[in-house]
Design a protein around this motif. Structure first.
Motif, short mmCIF file in Angstrom:
data_model
loop_
_atom_site.label_atom_id
_atom_site.label_comp_id
_atom_site.label_asym_id
_atom_site.label_seq_id
_atom_site.Cartn_x
_atom_site.Cartn_y
_atom_site.Cartn_z
N LEU A 1 36.00 15.24 -10.40
CA LEU A 1 35.42 16.14 -11.38
C LEU A 1 34.16 15.51 -11.47
O LEU A 1 33.50 14.83 -11.52
N SER A 2 33.64 16.98 -10.87
CA SER A 2 32.05 17.26 -10.61
C SER A 2 31.18 18.09 -11.85
O SER A 2 31.69 18.97 -12.33
N PHE A 3 30.62 17.04 -12.16
CA PHE A 3 29.24 17.72 -13.67
C PHE A 3 27.79 17.68 -12.64
O PHE A 3 27.72 16.87 -11.67
N PRO A 4 27.17 18.01 -12.88
CA PRO A 4 25.58 18.19 -12.88
C PRO A 4 24.78 16.90 -11.92
O PRO A 4 25.15 16.48 -11.04
N HIS A 5 25.09 15.93 -13.43
CA HIS A 5 24.35 14.62 -12.42
C HIS A 5 25.38 13.50 -12.76
O HIS A 5 25.03 12.22 -12.65
N GLU A 6 26.80 13.60 -12.54
CA GLU A 6 27.60 12.31 -12.54
C GLU A 6 28.79 13.39 -11.55
O GLU A 6 29.35 14.11 -11.88
N LYS A 7 29.57 12.57 -10.90
CA LYS A 7 30.90 12.38 -10.50
C LYS A 7 32.30 11.95 -10.98
O LYS A 7 31.92 10.55 -11.01
N LEU A 8 32.92 12.12 -11.67
CA LEU A 8 34.18 11.16 -12.22
C LEU A 8 35.17 11.48 -10.74
O LEU A 8 36.27 12.96 -10.57
N LEU A 9 36.04 10.28 -11.04
CA LEU A 9 37.12 10.12 -10.24
C LEU A 9 38.84 9.84 -10.72
O LEU A 9 38.20 8.53 -11.14
N LEU A 10 39.41 10.80 -11.07
CA LEU A 10 40.60 10.38 -12.28
C LEU A 10 42.06 9.85 -11.48
O LEU A 10 42.16 10.64 -10.14
N MET A 11 42.48 9.07 -11.88
CA MET A 11 43.82 8.85 -11.10
C MET A 11 44.94 8.33 -11.89
O MET A 11 44.64 7.95 -13.00
N SER A 12 45.85 8.53 -11.91
CA SER A 12 46.89 7.87 -12.93
C SER A 12 48.09 7.74 -12.11
O SER A 12 48.74 8.01 -10.79
N THR A 13 49.39 6.74 -12.71
CA THR A 13 49.44 6.48 -11.77
C THR A 13 51.50 7.19 -11.81
O THR A 13 52.45 6.84 -11.09
N ASP A 14 51.15 8.42 -12.65
CA ASP A 14 52.83 8.88 -12.92
C ASP A 14 51.92 10.96 -12.04
O ASP A 14 51.08 11.39 -12.77
N GLN A 15 52.31 10.92 -11.07
CA GLN A 15 52.39 12.84 -11.16
C GLN A 15 52.03 13.29 -11.71
O GLN A 15 51.85 14.35 -11.39
#
Length: 309
Positions: A276-290
């Motif tokens: 998830l990219s926002f103007p001032h930050e980037k988030l990388l999100l993960m889940s063990t459940d596909q």
């Protein structure tokens, strides 16, 4: 054939029995104060009256005329729907604190007329019935030729009943959303929490792992609304006053979000990440459940597109 085969006698009987064994007796006995009684049943007796008016038409096969007259009472269903939440609250409160009322309700629920259903199951019946009236009116309108004298009445009735059913559905959705917001409110500690979520439209919540540029992924609780994603961190269990609650860490505007799926990420067992990219930050999100990650992707996409329109 099948649509018109069974006039809603049983439903009408339920309306009648509940009016007789609950509303009328409660009014006579004064077990509940009038404001509470009115809040509990809403316009139940008026809906019963409308059903009583409609029944002879349905039994006589005069569908068009009957449904046309019935449409004059549709506002009652909207009022009834708007009162559902308040009615449920009053019922729970009174069952808890008013022992005469509690005894009365249990006694009446035991009557054979109610077939083992509790008052809380009986109260939403008119709204379920409205759905059936809609199906009936639509089917009748579709199966009546344009040259039939009833065609115009039935088409109009179908349209009006459908519009009311839609309004009732919207009221129900808003009430559900309000419940979600109250529940989330209780989970978020901190003074600013209330301002963060009031007036928002809730979509999804759950745990996701935040993958930092360096170090181990950290579990965070996410609350997704149509216009914002709220990231929260669990309070330490030793925090006596706020154990089991979450502290808000960030609020991301969905209107500014660019969402990508990152496949083949070797670091996680799920083989996929959401970026998830926002103007001032980037988030990388993960889940063990596909599957869970797919649901999140879908919900986030929905939120982003709702902000674009």
């Amino acid at each position: 054939g099948s649509v018109t085969s069974a006039p809603p006698i049983w439903y009408h009987q339920f309306l009648c029995d509940l009016s007789k064994y609950f509303v009328a007796i409660l009014r006579a006995k004064g077990t509940l104060r009038p404001p509470e009684r009115q809040a509990l049943f809403g316009p139940w007796e008026l809906i019963y009256g409308a059903s009583q008016e409609l029944l002879p038409y349905l039994e006589g096969g005069r569908w068009g005329q009957g449904l046309e007259g019935f449409c004059n009472h549709l506002e009652l269903y909207t009022q009834f729907a708007a009162n559902v939440e308040r009615s449920r609250t009053i019922l729970q409160e009174q069952l808890k604190k008013n022992k005469h009322f509690r005894r009365f309700v249990r006694l009446q629920e035991g009557r054979p007329e109610f077939g083992g259903l509790q008052l809380q199951d009986l109260l939403p019946l008119p709204l379920q019935r409205l759905q059936q009236y809609e199906n009936l009116a639509v089917a009748l309108a579709e199966n009546t030729g344009p040259n039939s004298p009833e065609h115009k009445q039935l088409t109009r009735a179908a349209q009006l009943i459908s519009e009311t059913a839609q309004r009732v559905h919207t009221i129900g959705q808003k009430q559900k959303n309000e419940q979600h917001l109250q529940r989330i409110q209780a989970l978020l500690s901190g003074r600013q929490a209330k301002g963060l979520i009031s007036g928002r439209w809730f979509l999804r919540q759950g745990w996701l792992l935040v993958v930092p540029p360096r170090g181990e992924p950290r579990p965070r609780m996410f609350f997704l609304f149509s216009d914002a994603l709220l990231m929260a961190k669990p309070r330490p269990p030793l925090h006596l006053l706020q154990s089991g609650t979450f502290a808000c860490r960030a609020l991301y505007p969905m209107g500014e979000c660019q969402l990508h799926r990152v496949f083949g990420h070797s670091g996680g067992p799920c083989g996929g990440l959401l970026s998830l990219s926002f103007p001032h930050e980037k988030l990388l999100l993960m889940s063990t459940d596909q599957e869970e990650l797919s649901h999140w992707y879908h919900s986030l996409t929905l939120a982003i597109s709702s902000q674009k329109n």
